[in-house]
Design a protein around this motif. Structure first.
Motif, mmCIF file in Angstrom:
data_model
loop_
_atom_site.group_PDB
_atom_site.id
_atom_site.type_symbol
_atom_site.label_atom_id
_atom_site.label_comp_id
_atom_site.label_asym_id
_atom_site.label_seq_id
_atom_site.Cartn_x
_atom_site.Cartn_y
_atom_site.Cartn_z
ATOM 1 N N CYS A 32 0.791 -1.229 0.000
ATOM 2 C CA CYS A 32 0.000 0.000 0.000
ATOM 3 C C CYS A 32 0.822 1.277 0.000
ATOM 4 O O CYS A 32 0.389 2.300 -0.531
ATOM 5 C CB CYS A 32 -0.922 0.031 1.222
ATOM 6 S SG CYS A 32 -1.534 -1.590 1.729
ATOM 7 N N LYS A 34 3.378 2.414 -1.478
ATOM 8 C CA LYS A 34 3.870 3.082 -2.687
ATOM 9 C C LYS A 34 2.842 4.101 -3.213
ATOM 10 O O LYS A 34 3.218 5.060 -3.867
ATOM 11 C CB LYS A 34 4.270 2.086 -3.767
ATOM 12 C CG LYS A 34 3.148 1.223 -4.318
ATOM 13 C CD LYS A 34 3.673 0.398 -5.499
ATOM 14 C CE LYS A 34 2.635 -0.557 -6.040
ATOM 15 N NZ LYS A 34 2.474 -1.759 -5.182
ATOM 16 N N HIS A 36 -0.165 5.110 -1.006
ATOM 17 C CA HIS A 36 -0.708 5.848 0.140
ATOM 18 C C HIS A 36 0.368 6.459 1.040
ATOM 19 O O HIS A 36 0.045 7.269 1.892
ATOM 20 C CB HIS A 36 -1.603 4.927 0.982
ATOM 21 C CG HIS A 36 -2.885 4.574 0.288
ATOM 22 N ND1 HIS A 36 -3.926 5.466 0.134
ATOM 23 C CD2 HIS A 36 -3.293 3.429 -0.313
ATOM 24 C CE1 HIS A 36 -4.927 4.873 -0.527
ATOM 25 N NE2 HIS A 36 -4.559 3.639 -0.808
ATOM 26 N N LEU A 50 -2.410 10.148 -8.606
ATOM 27 C CA LEU A 50 -3.783 9.666 -8.444
ATOM 28 C C LEU A 50 -4.622 10.593 -7.571
ATOM 29 O O LEU A 50 -5.812 10.361 -7.380
ATOM 30 C CB LEU A 50 -3.761 8.262 -7.822
ATOM 31 C CG LEU A 50 -3.154 7.165 -8.704
ATOM 32 C CD1 LEU A 50 -2.822 5.932 -7.874
ATOM 33 C CD2 LEU A 50 -4.109 6.805 -9.828
ATOM 34 N N GLY A 53 -6.467 10.833 -1.280
ATOM 35 C CA GLY A 53 -6.803 11.519 -0.038
ATOM 36 C C GLY A 53 -5.846 11.163 1.097
ATOM 37 O O GLY A 53 -5.132 10.168 1.023
ATOM 38 N N GLN A 68 -16.494 -0.859 3.131
ATOM 39 C CA GLN A 68 -16.038 -0.299 1.858
ATOM 40 C C GLN A 68 -14.514 -0.389 1.732
ATOM 41 O O GLN A 68 -13.992 -0.661 0.652
ATOM 42 C CB GLN A 68 -16.482 1.164 1.732
ATOM 43 C CG GLN A 68 -17.964 1.294 1.413
ATOM 44 C CD GLN A 68 -18.455 2.733 1.557
ATOM 45 O OE1 GLN A 68 -17.937 3.505 2.352
ATOM 46 N NE2 GLN A 68 -19.470 3.081 0.777
ATOM 47 N N ILE A 73 -9.864 -2.960 -0.929
ATOM 48 C CA ILE A 73 -8.623 -3.731 -0.892
ATOM 49 C C ILE A 73 -8.792 -5.023 -1.703
ATOM 50 O O ILE A 73 -7.925 -5.402 -2.472
ATOM 51 C CB ILE A 73 -8.220 -4.052 0.566
ATOM 52 C CG1 ILE A 73 -7.953 -2.760 1.335
ATOM 53 C CG2 ILE A 73 -6.990 -4.961 0.592
ATOM 54 C CD1 ILE A 73 -7.874 -2.935 2.849
ATOM 55 N N LEU A 77 -10.898 -0.184 -6.706
ATOM 56 C CA LEU A 77 -11.776 0.988 -6.727
ATOM 57 C C LEU A 77 -11.759 1.594 -8.127
ATOM 58 O O LEU A 77 -10.706 1.709 -8.730
ATOM 59 C CB LEU A 77 -11.232 2.061 -5.790
ATOM 60 C CG LEU A 77 -11.636 2.168 -4.338
ATOM 61 C CD1 LEU A 77 -11.005 3.420 -3.768
ATOM 62 C CD2 LEU A 77 -13.140 2.211 -4.191
ATOM 63 N N LEU A 92 -4.116 -11.643 -0.438
ATOM 64 C CA LEU A 92 -4.323 -11.361 0.984
ATOM 65 C C LEU A 92 -5.457 -12.230 1.510
ATOM 66 O O LEU A 92 -6.476 -12.394 0.844
ATOM 67 C CB LEU A 92 -4.685 -9.890 1.194
ATOM 68 C CG LEU A 92 -3.631 -8.834 0.827
ATOM 69 C CD1 LEU A 92 -4.224 -7.438 0.956
ATOM 70 C CD2 LEU A 92 -2.395 -8.966 1.702
ATOM 71 N N LEU A 100 -5.620 -4.913 7.843
ATOM 72 C CA LEU A 100 -5.240 -3.701 7.117
ATOM 73 C C LEU A 100 -6.262 -2.591 7.311
ATOM 74 O O LEU A 100 -5.905 -1.416 7.429
ATOM 75 C CB LEU A 100 -5.060 -4.008 5.626
ATOM 76 C CG LEU A 100 -3.699 -4.591 5.255
ATOM 77 C CD1 LEU A 100 -3.724 -5.188 3.855
ATOM 78 C CD2 LEU A 100 -2.609 -3.540 5.359
HETATM 79 C C1 HEC Z 1 -2.059 1.901 -7.216
HETATM 80 C C2 HEC Z 1 -2.083 2.741 -6.020
HETATM 81 C C3 HEC Z 1 -2.761 2.178 -4.785
HETATM 82 C C4 HEC Z 1 -2.364 1.102 -4.037
HETATM 83 C C5 HEC Z 1 -1.180 0.174 -4.260
HETATM 84 C C6 HEC Z 1 -3.295 1.018 -2.934
HETATM 85 N N1 HEC Z 1 -4.235 2.010 -3.024
HETATM 86 FE FE1 HEC Z 1 -5.751 2.340 -1.734
HETATM 87 N N2 HEC Z 1 -6.463 3.818 -2.921
HETATM 88 C C7 HEC Z 1 -5.834 4.301 -4.049
HETATM 89 C C8 HEC Z 1 -6.617 5.381 -4.606
HETATM 90 C C9 HEC Z 1 -6.279 6.187 -5.859
HETATM 91 C C10 HEC Z 1 -7.740 5.518 -3.756
HETATM 92 C C11 HEC Z 1 -8.862 6.562 -3.859
HETATM 93 C C12 HEC Z 1 -8.467 7.634 -2.887
HETATM 94 C C13 HEC Z 1 -9.222 8.894 -2.955
HETATM 95 O O1 HEC Z 1 -10.224 8.981 -3.667
HETATM 96 O O2 HEC Z 1 -8.789 9.838 -2.242
HETATM 97 C C14 HEC Z 1 -7.598 4.540 -2.713
HETATM 98 C C15 HEC Z 1 -8.497 4.373 -1.674
HETATM 99 C C16 HEC Z 1 -8.328 3.523 -0.608
HETATM 100 C C17 HEC Z 1 -9.260 3.392 0.482
HETATM 101 C C18 HEC Z 1 -10.589 4.125 0.629
HETATM 102 C C19 HEC Z 1 -11.661 3.249 0.044
HETATM 103 C C20 HEC Z 1 -12.933 3.981 -0.290
HETATM 104 O O3 HEC Z 1 -13.973 3.299 -0.435
HETATM 105 O O4 HEC Z 1 -12.911 5.195 -0.478
HETATM 106 C C21 HEC Z 1 -8.715 2.496 1.350
HETATM 107 C C22 HEC Z 1 -9.297 2.034 2.686
HETATM 108 C C23 HEC Z 1 -7.469 2.047 0.784
HETATM 109 N N3 HEC Z 1 -7.266 2.688 -0.429
HETATM 110 C C24 HEC Z 1 -6.628 1.145 1.361
HETATM 111 C C25 HEC Z 1 -5.527 0.580 0.730
HETATM 112 C C26 HEC Z 1 -4.754 -0.497 1.292
HETATM 113 C C27 HEC Z 1 -4.967 -1.106 2.660
HETATM 114 C C28 HEC Z 1 -3.822 -0.820 0.350
HETATM 115 C C29 HEC Z 1 -2.812 -1.943 0.413
HETATM 116 C C30 HEC Z 1 -3.334 -3.273 0.686
HETATM 117 C C31 HEC Z 1 -4.003 0.077 -0.778
HETATM 118 N N4 HEC Z 1 -5.047 0.909 -0.513
HETATM 119 C C32 HEC Z 1 -3.219 0.078 -1.924
HETATM 120 C C33 HEC Z 1 -4.662 3.830 -4.609
HETATM 121 C C34 HEC Z 1 -3.937 2.744 -4.145
#
Ligand code: HEC
Length: 109
Positions: A32, A34, A36, A50, A53, A68, A73, A77, A92, A100
């Motif tokens: 995650c 890389k 977040h 991207l 948030g 959600q 995960i 999304l 996972l 997580l």
């Molecule tokens: C390729 C890049 C990327 C990776 C890798 C990634 N995410 Fe995300 N994630 C995002 C983006 C883009 C959003 C949308 C965020 C926003 O709208 O601000 C997001 C949103 C989320 C959300 C919010 C979900 C929602 O419904 O709004 C969660 C919780 C989350 N990520 C957890 C994780 C976790 C835990 C991992 C690792 C297991 C992970 N993410 C890996 C890009 C990533």
């Protein structure tokens, strides 16, 4: 090596694997961070690209429920136009996903 020693080594290795599996900070780093960021702020190259948030704010934390978060995960999304935002994280277990989600909640400052 005696049989009992070999057994001990095997047990130790299995215990380590089990621990690692439940180790949310380690899987956060692996899967995650890389996007977040280590601290969840999304202050990374991918995060900026991207427009992710900031998980340290309550504003972001209230945008999604635990369900959600788990779904994001597991299945990824997409945005309103169906464009991929976060891809599903594969390999996972349900326990790891749950750990997580709990971890994500601890990122709030
Ligand atoms: C390729 C890049 C990327 C990776 C890798 C990634 N995410 Fe995300 N994630 C995002 C983006 C883009 C959003 C949308 C965020 C926003 O709208 O601000 C997001 C949103 C989320 C959300 C919010 C979900 C929602 O419904 O709004 C969660 C919780 C989350 N990520 C957890 C994780 C976790 C835990 C991992 C690792 C297991 C992970 N993410 C890996 C890009 C990533």
């Amino acid at each position: 090596m005696t049989t009992s020693r070999r057994l001990l080594v095997l047990i130790a290795a299995t215990a380590t694997a089990a621990l690692y599996g439940a180790d949310a900070p380690a899987s956060w780093q692996e899967h995650c961070a890389k996007c977040h960021g280590d601290d969840g702020k999304g202050d990374t190259k991918m995060g900026h690209k991207l427009n992710i948030g900031d998980f340290t704010t309550s504003e972001m934390q209230t945008k999604f429920t635990d369900e959600q978060a788990a779904k994001a995960i597991k299945t990824g999304l997409t945005d309103d136009k169906g464009k991929m935002r976060m891809k599903a994280i594969e390999g996972l277990s349900d326990d790891q996903v749950k750990a997580l989600v709990t971890f994500v909640r601890t990122l709030k400052k």
